[in-house]
Design an enzyme around this catalytic site. Structure first.
Site, PDB file in Angstrom:
ATOM      1  N   LYS A  15      40.906   2.003  13.220  1.00  0.00           N
ATOM      2  CA  LYS A  15      42.007   2.756  13.816  1.00  0.00           C
ATOM      3  C   LYS A  15      43.440   2.096  13.537  1.00  0.00           C
ATOM      4  O   LYS A  15      44.233   2.744  13.236  1.00  0.00           O
ATOM      5  CB  LYS A  15      41.672   3.284  15.383  1.00  0.00           C
ATOM      6  CG  LYS A  15      40.545   4.101  15.238  1.00  0.00           C
ATOM      7  CD  LYS A  15      39.872   4.235  16.608  1.00  0.00           C
ATOM      8  CE  LYS A  15      38.756   5.240  16.690  1.00  0.00           C
ATOM      9  NZ  LYS A  15      37.925   5.287  17.891  1.00  0.00           N
ATOM     10  N   GLN A  62      37.976   3.216  23.865  1.00  0.00           N
ATOM     11  CA  GLN A  62      36.841   3.403  23.007  1.00  0.00           C
ATOM     12  C   GLN A  62      35.612   3.438  23.760  1.00  0.00           C
ATOM     13  O   GLN A  62      35.110   2.622  24.532  1.00  0.00           O
ATOM     14  CB  GLN A  62      36.754   1.911  22.044  1.00  0.00           C
ATOM     15  CG  GLN A  62      35.861   1.907  21.009  1.00  0.00           C
ATOM     16  CD  GLN A  62      36.060   3.064  19.962  1.00  0.00           C
ATOM     17  OE1 GLN A  62      37.079   3.408  19.356  1.00  0.00           O
ATOM     18  NE2 GLN A  62      34.768   3.616  19.554  1.00  0.00           N
ATOM     19  N   ASP A  96      41.992  11.776  21.706  1.00  0.00           N
ATOM     20  CA  ASP A  96      40.595  12.057  21.553  1.00  0.00           C
ATOM     21  C   ASP A  96      40.033  13.487  21.609  1.00  0.00           C
ATOM     22  O   ASP A  96      39.212  13.864  21.318  1.00  0.00           O
ATOM     23  CB  ASP A  96      39.723  10.936  22.544  1.00  0.00           C
ATOM     24  CG  ASP A  96      39.305  10.077  21.530  1.00  0.00           C
ATOM     25  OD1 ASP A  96      39.139  10.106  20.255  1.00  0.00           O
ATOM     26  OD2 ASP A  96      38.719   8.913  22.164  1.00  0.00           O
TER      27      ASP A  96
END
Ligand code: NAP
Length: 283
Positions: free
Chosen positions: A51, A95, A118
């Site tokens: 990322k 995460q 997300d």
């Protein structure tokens, strides 16, 4: 036809980089994505690295905050609260998975909806199911981008999704439904799975079992999207949920692992970060 997620990602990231390059003049700065990584899980570390690298390519500012697995839920909630209130932060990504003593749902819900890059926040999930504007989860979005790139007609087709997770299976099924496919969702309790998958014009597989989908489960000319990321038990190499070698000659379109859905997930995270940034800058 093999759809290379790697190539499509490179193309989309180049386009986004050109767009982001115009932002300092237009908005005074570039988007800022903050990633929180708790613990030292090697797979999570590698995803977070990927990322950060994509942010660099696109020109998005990235901050990765590393915290030990011993962090308390309250401490993590405190961090998120601070980032929510920070005007200079456009996207917050925690995460997953998190250590067992932390309630993932509470953490996801604590992220400000407008910074939820997300697309996992309950309000974003609800908005998706209500056909309202929302941030769509990156993997399902990446799948739709790949189908579009390959020129796959979705409307009127029979789509079968194996897997019903909140992050992949369910939102993918909803996006396909919104594009007017007739969608069947299969899972571990589905009877006669092969009978159902053989009816699929579009088969999306998100299970997490190496080469689970065999050649006899796919009809000739099907479009096969392999979301799985597994270690081959024999070779230790990365492999998908689909027996690629056996199915590729039969399928009209197929995605490889690695180099398929994986890179597109990260690319769509960049897209979501830019969207969240523009929404905040223009509100
Ligand atoms: P998950 O939460 O574990 O869900 C797996 C789903 O597969 C469940 O719905 C489960 O059914 C179903 N399933 C398991 N065994 C099955 C069987 N024998 N027959 C039919 N269905 C079965 O996994 P996930 O998070 O959705 O991820 C799935 C895979 O995609 C994993 O390999 C993951 O690493 C990969 N992934 C890749 C990306 C990417 O960017 N490439 C992103 C996310 C995930 P039940 O609901 O009945 O248990």
């Amino acid at each position: 036809m093999v759809i290379s997620g790697k190539e499509l990602s490179a193309e989309l990231k180049a386009r986004m980089a050109a767009q982001v390059a115009t932002f300092p003049k237009r908005y005074g700065r570039v988007p800022h994505l903050v990633v929180i990584l708790v613990g030292e899980d090697p797979a999570s570390q590698s995803y977070v690295k990927g990322k950060a690298k994509a942010c660099e390519v696109v020109g998005i500012r990235n901050t990765t905050l590393l915290r030990p697995a011993s962090i308390t839920q309250e401490e993590l909630l405190g961090m998120i609260d601070q980032l929510n209130r920070d005007e200079g932060v456009d996207g917050i990504l925690v995460q997953l998975p998190l250590p067992e003593h932390i309630d993932e749902n509470r953490i996801i819900a604590a992220i400000a909806r407008e910074k939820d890059v997300d697309g996992f926040h309950p309000l974003n999930v609800a908005a998706l199911w209500m056909k309202q504007p929302c941030t769509v989860a990156c993997t399902p979005l990446g799948i739709i981008r790949m189908l579009d790139k390959a020129g796959v007609e979705i409307a009127g087709k029979r789509a079968v999704v194996i897997g019903r997770s909140q992050i992949v299976g369910l939102p993918t099924a909803k996006l396909l439904l919104d594009r007017n496919a007739t969608v069947t969702i299969c899972h571990s309790k589905t009877s006669n799975l092969a009978e159902i998958t053989r009816q699929a014009d579009i088969l999306v597989v998100a299970i997490g079992r190496p080469r689970f989908v065999t050649e006899d489960m796919v009809s000739p000319g099907a479009v096969v999207i392999d979301v799985g990321v597994n270690r081959d038990p024999d070779t230790g190499k990365l492999c998908g949920d689909v027996d690629f070698e056996a199915i590729a000659p039969k399928a009209a379109v197929i995605t490889p692992v690695p180099g398929g859905v994986g890179p597109m997930t990260i690319t769509c995270l960049m897209e979501n970060t830019i969207s969240c940034f523009i929404a905040r800058m223009t509100r």
